[in-house]
Every structure is written in C-alpha cells, then in structure tokens.
Design a protein around this motif. Structure first.
Motif, PDB file in Angstrom:
ATOM      1  N   GLY A   1      28.038 -52.493  19.032  1.00  0.00           N
ATOM      2  CA  GLY A   1      27.172 -51.771  18.110  1.00  0.00           C
ATOM      3  C   GLY A   1      25.739 -51.615  18.552  1.00  0.00           C
ATOM      4  N   LEU A   2      25.425 -51.980  19.806  1.00  0.00           N
ATOM      5  CA  LEU A   2      24.045 -51.876  20.286  1.00  0.00           C
ATOM      6  C   LEU A   2      23.814 -50.596  21.094  1.00  0.00           C
ATOM      7  N   ALA A   3      24.709 -49.635  20.957  1.00  0.00           N
ATOM      8  CA  ALA A   3      24.549 -48.292  21.557  1.00  0.00           C
ATOM      9  C   ALA A   3      24.603 -48.310  23.075  1.00  0.00           C
ATOM     10  N   LYS A   4      25.397 -49.221  23.646  1.00  0.00           N
ATOM     11  CA  LYS A   4      25.499 -49.273  25.107  1.00  0.00           C
ATOM     12  C   LYS A   4      26.121 -47.977  25.644  1.00  0.00           C
ATOM     13  N   THR A   5      27.226 -47.538  25.035  1.00  0.00           N
ATOM     14  CA  THR A   5      27.894 -46.318  25.501  1.00  0.00           C
ATOM     15  C   THR A   5      27.003 -45.105  25.312  1.00  0.00           C
ATOM     16  N   LEU A   6      26.345 -45.008  24.153  1.00  0.00           N
ATOM     17  CA  LEU A   6      25.450 -43.876  23.890  1.00  0.00           C
ATOM     18  C   LEU A   6      24.311 -43.845  24.895  1.00  0.00           C
ATOM     19  N   LEU A   7      23.734 -45.004  25.180  1.00  0.00           N
ATOM     20  CA  LEU A   7      22.619 -45.081  26.118  1.00  0.00           C
ATOM     21  C   LEU A   7      23.024 -44.583  27.496  1.00  0.00           C
TER      22      LEU A   7
ATOM     23  N   LEU B   1      21.240 -57.063  26.157  1.00  0.00           N
ATOM     24  CA  LEU B   1      20.746 -56.313  25.007  1.00  0.00           C
ATOM     25  C   LEU B   1      20.752 -57.222  23.783  1.00  0.00           C
ATOM     26  N   ASP B   2      19.635 -57.245  23.079  1.00  0.00           N
ATOM     27  CA  ASP B   2      19.515 -58.078  21.890  1.00  0.00           C
ATOM     28  C   ASP B   2      19.511 -57.190  20.654  1.00  0.00           C
ATOM     29  N   TYR B   3      19.639 -57.828  19.490  1.00  0.00           N
ATOM     30  CA  TYR B   3      19.589 -57.075  18.246  1.00  0.00           C
ATOM     31  C   TYR B   3      18.236 -56.392  18.097  1.00  0.00           C
ATOM     32  N   PRO B   4      18.196 -55.197  17.484  1.00  0.00           N
ATOM     33  CA  PRO B   4      16.908 -54.521  17.265  1.00  0.00           C
ATOM     34  C   PRO B   4      16.111 -55.214  16.172  1.00  0.00           C
ATOM     35  N   SER B   5      14.823 -54.901  16.124  1.00  0.00           N
ATOM     36  CA  SER B   5      13.972 -55.410  15.052  1.00  0.00           C
ATOM     37  C   SER B   5      14.328 -54.710  13.743  1.00  0.00           C
ATOM     38  N   GLU B   6      13.778 -55.186  12.646  1.00  0.00           N
ATOM     39  CA  GLU B   6      14.074 -54.570  11.340  1.00  0.00           C
ATOM     40  C   GLU B   6      13.648 -53.101  11.313  1.00  0.00           C
ATOM     41  N   ALA B   7      12.440 -52.833  11.826  1.00  0.00           N
ATOM     42  CA  ALA B   7      11.951 -51.446  11.842  1.00  0.00           C
ATOM     43  C   ALA B   7      12.843 -50.562  12.706  1.00  0.00           C
ATOM     44  N   GLU B   8      13.270 -51.097  13.854  1.00  0.00           N
ATOM     45  CA  GLU B   8      14.151 -50.323  14.733  1.00  0.00           C
ATOM     46  C   GLU B   8      15.511 -50.097  14.089  1.00  0.00           C
ATOM     47  N   GLU B   9      16.008 -51.100  13.355  1.00  0.00           N
ATOM     48  CA  GLU B   9      17.312 -50.952  12.709  1.00  0.00           C
ATOM     49  C   GLU B   9      17.265 -49.886  11.613  1.00  0.00           C
ATOM     50  N   ILE B  10      16.161 -49.812  10.901  1.00  0.00           N
ATOM     51  CA  ILE B  10      15.988 -48.757   9.893  1.00  0.00           C
ATOM     52  C   ILE B  10      15.933 -47.390  10.570  1.00  0.00           C
ATOM     53  N   ALA B  11      15.200 -47.312  11.685  1.00  0.00           N
ATOM     54  CA  ALA B  11      15.109 -46.045  12.423  1.00  0.00           C
ATOM     55  C   ALA B  11      16.470 -45.629  12.963  1.00  0.00           C
TER      56      ALA B  11
ATOM     57  N   GLY C   1      14.064 -47.825  20.479  1.00  0.00           N
ATOM     58  CA  GLY C   1      13.701 -49.041  21.196  1.00  0.00           C
ATOM     59  C   GLY C   1      14.360 -49.089  22.573  1.00  0.00           C
ATOM     60  N   GLN C   2      14.692 -50.296  23.015  1.00  0.00           N
ATOM     61  CA  GLN C   2      15.415 -50.521  24.274  1.00  0.00           C
ATOM     62  C   GLN C   2      14.663 -50.020  25.501  1.00  0.00           C
ATOM     63  N   LYS C   3      13.314 -49.975  25.467  1.00  0.00           N
ATOM     64  CA  LYS C   3      12.560 -49.452  26.610  1.00  0.00           C
ATOM     65  C   LYS C   3      12.810 -50.283  27.866  1.00  0.00           C
TER      66      LYS C   3
ATOM     67  N   LEU D   1      11.784 -41.456  29.611  1.00  0.00           N
ATOM     68  CA  LEU D   1      11.670 -42.357  28.474  1.00  0.00           C
ATOM     69  C   LEU D   1      11.462 -41.581  27.177  1.00  0.00           C
ATOM     70  N   ALA D   2      10.622 -40.545  27.241  1.00  0.00           N
ATOM     71  CA  ALA D   2      10.361 -39.744  26.044  1.00  0.00           C
ATOM     72  C   ALA D   2      11.603 -38.981  25.602  1.00  0.00           C
ATOM     73  N   GLU D   3      12.367 -38.479  26.547  1.00  0.00           N
ATOM     74  CA  GLU D   3      13.568 -37.705  26.210  1.00  0.00           C
ATOM     75  C   GLU D   3      14.634 -38.609  25.605  1.00  0.00           C
ATOM     76  N   LEU D   4      14.847 -39.782  26.203  1.00  0.00           N
ATOM     77  CA  LEU D   4      15.858 -40.700  25.689  1.00  0.00           C
ATOM     78  C   LEU D   4      15.458 -41.267  24.330  1.00  0.00           C
ATOM     79  N   ALA D   5      14.155 -41.330  24.058  1.00  0.00           N
ATOM     80  CA  ALA D   5      13.687 -41.848  22.766  1.00  0.00           C
ATOM     81  C   ALA D   5      14.099 -40.944  21.608  1.00  0.00           C
ATOM     82  N   LYS D   6      14.533 -39.718  21.914  1.00  0.00           N
ATOM     83  CA  LYS D   6      14.998 -38.825  20.852  1.00  0.00           C
ATOM     84  C   LYS D   6      16.289 -39.317  20.212  1.00  0.00           C
ATOM     85  N   VAL D   7      17.089 -40.091  20.980  1.00  0.00           N
ATOM     86  CA  VAL D   7      18.369 -40.571  20.449  1.00  0.00           C
ATOM     87  C   VAL D   7      18.512 -42.088  20.539  1.00  0.00           C
ATOM     88  N   ILE D   8      17.722 -42.739  21.379  1.00  0.00           N
ATOM     89  CA  ILE D   8      17.800 -44.193  21.543  1.00  0.00           C
ATOM     90  C   ILE D   8      16.547 -44.817  20.941  1.00  0.00           C
TER      91      ILE D   8
END
Length: 338
Positions: A65-71, A194-204, A40-42, A31-38
């Motif tokens: 646009g919800l980063a399914k392929t990247l994830l 997968l749902d839309y990210p929150s505002e803070a997550e979208e900024i991140a 939210g979406q825990k 989880l910590a490693e994937l958080a470097k590029v993903i």
C-alpha cells in the motif's frame, strides 16, 4: 575547495559540463512531474534515480500500500521507457520470465519454433515480491541483472538498454517465502526502505487517489537520453579521499581482518564485499551528477551509504537480541566516518 572544483571542471570536457547542467535541471523537472501523482517519497525517488543512472538495480522494501508499483510505473512513464511488472509466486517458472520457444505453423504445411519474448524484455522490470518465487526462478534473474542478456535453450538474447530491475519484498509476511541468498542480494546496488507517510501526506494521498483518474505525466527523457546520462555519470571526477573513505567504510563492516571497530565485532557475522565499494563510488557519482555537481562530494557518499550497505551486512544473534538491525549498525558507522 574552490580550487578542487575548478580542477574537476577542467577535467570534464565542455560538452560534459553542459550535460551535467542539463541533468541537474532535468532532475528538478522529474521530481516536479512525479509529485503530480506521488505524494512525498522524495528521497525514495532520488535513490531510484541514482540507481538508474548508475546502471544498477534496487531492492524496494516496504509494507503493501505504499505505492511502490505506481512509483515505478510512473518513473518509467516520465522517461518514455517500457515497463513490465512480474508478480513472483511459488509456481512461477524461469520460462515465465524469460520466454520460451513456441511451435508455430509457418503457413506452408510445416511447423517451426519461434521465440516468444517474456516480460523480462522491457527497460524497467518490477519484480514484485521476488522472495515468493523458488530459488530456481530467482536465479533466472541473475544473468539478466549482471549480463543484461538471457539464455534460453542455448540461445542468447540481449535485453533492451537501459535495463533496470526493481525488486520488492514484503518485510511483514515471511511464511512460505524463499529469502534471497547473499550472493543475489549483492547484485542489488541499494536497499531502499519505504516508510509510512506522515499524517499530512496520508490525507493528500486520499485526496489524490479517490477522485478522478490520475494525470498523464509528461515524457521528459528518452531511452537515448538516459543512456547518454549513464555514460556521463562514469566520467564524473572523484577526489582521491572519496575513494579512501569508501574503502575504509566498507572494510569497517567486516568483523575479520582487524579493520572493524571493537563495538561491531559481536554484532556482525559477515560484512560487505568489494562490490559495495564500487557501488558507493558509482552511486556517489550518479547523485553528484543529478545534483548538477561537477565532482563527487562527501555528502553524495553519505546519501548513498545507508542503502548500499544495509542489505550487505549479516547480523549475529547477539545483535538481534539487543534489537539492533543492520540499518542501525550502518548508521553508526556512517556517523563515525563522516
């Protein structure tokens, strides 16, 4: 409860207890490693890991646009697995997935057929927009998903373990698509929405993806480690009441047979089959092991129940008229059961 836990630990060998501890620790590092590029979406990542270690497949549902392929690609990267992405289109043929025999010059004036492997020969397959391909091509995935092997021109080929199919569907645009039949939907353990990210997550996300190149992730596992953990998941003890809860919950989704609550009867035309019970138990086992638990608990069952059951329920016109989706019906059943 402490006595039940003690009995569960006693039913595991010392090596298995240590393996559960290692998997629980590895889960946190993943989880910590994937958080470097993903961002939210825990819960999504946890659901994917549950399917992977249960040796099952998953259906990802979300708008573009919800980063399914990247994830999925980064998940494969952290586990040192081969990743293959197949873009399903209306003109995609089965041989485009499985591969086919190609006539090659053998060098001595003679020509022989050699098999050219298709993109299905990888550990993690992303079947992008699987509902855009015609049924004949969709059916080519069935043997691979169920048997972990394919047949081409009468010859069988084993797929490399571990093997997992992650298929995506676009819930917005349905024109020109071929909806997956119920029999094929049932091959997927979970429907992960997968749902839309929150505002803070979208900024991140904007900060992360509009700067330099994404970081390379550390390889935390090997294919051999994953296979060993998949074997471990099968050995996680399950209390008798969890088996009962799983069977009772699935039977409540069926409008026929007198097992469903009265309020469900006009809303559901077809419920989940026996494979749902198997997937509930396997998913709960996998989640327990990822949490470092030596036995399956009710919270593990609750965590997997929604994604396991939602795509296996067919709603009636009355439910649609009331604006009730299968997810809403399953959520009410889970609330009543637990």
């Amino acid at each position: 409860m402490s006595q039940v836990v003690s009995e569960s630990v006693a039913s595991l060998s010392d090596d298995d207890v240590q393996a559960v501890d290692r998997l629980g620790q590895a889960h946190g590092r993943l989880l910590a490693e994937l958080a470097k590029v993903i961002v939210g979406q825990k819960d999504t990542i946890d659901q994917l890991l549950v399917c992977l270690f249960a040796r099952r497949h998953a259906l990802l549902m979300g708008v573009p646009g919800l980063a399914k392929t990247l994830l999925v690609s980064k998940l494969a990267e952290t586990m040192s697995l081969d990743f293959s992405r197949i873009q399903f289109t209306p003109d995609l043929m089965p041989m485009d997935i499985t591969g086919t025999d190609i006539l090659q010059d053998s060098g001595n004036g003679r020509r022989t057929f050699e098999f050219a492997h298709g993109p299905i020969f990888a550990n993690i397959i992303l079947a992008d927009e699987i509902n855009r391909a015609p049924p004949k091509t969709q059916a080519a995935m069935l043997e691979a998903m169920q048997e972990k092997r394919i047949t081409v021109v009468g010859k069988g080929f084993d797929l490399p373990p571990p093997f997992m199919v992650l298929a995506t569907q676009n819930p917005v645009e349905q024109e020109g698509t071929y909806p997956l039949p119920e029999a094929q939907l049932d091959r997927f353990m979970s429907l992960i929405e997968l749902d839309y990210p929150s505002e803070a997550e979208e900024i991140a996300i904007a900060r992360t993806t509009t700067g330099g190149s994404l970081p390379q992730l550390e390889h935390l596992m090997t294919a051999e480690d994953i296979i060993a953990h998949q074997d471990l998941v099968r050995r996680i003890p399950v209390p008798d009441h969890i088996y009962t809860d799983a069977a009772r919950l699935v039977r409540k989704t069926r409008p026929s047979g007198g097992t469903a609550p009265e309020w469900l009867l006009p809303l559901v035309s077809w419920g989940a089959g026996p494979r749902a019970v198997q997937d509930l138990i396997l998913g709960a086992k996998s989640r327990a092991a990822l949490q470092g638990s030596y036995m399956v608990r009710s919270e593990d069952m609750q965590f997997v129940a929604q994604p396991v059951l939602t795509h296996r329920i067919i709603t009636t016109f009355a439910a649609q008229a009331e604006g009730l989706a299968a997810r809403d019906i399953v959520g009410r059943l889970i609330d009543e059961e637990f």
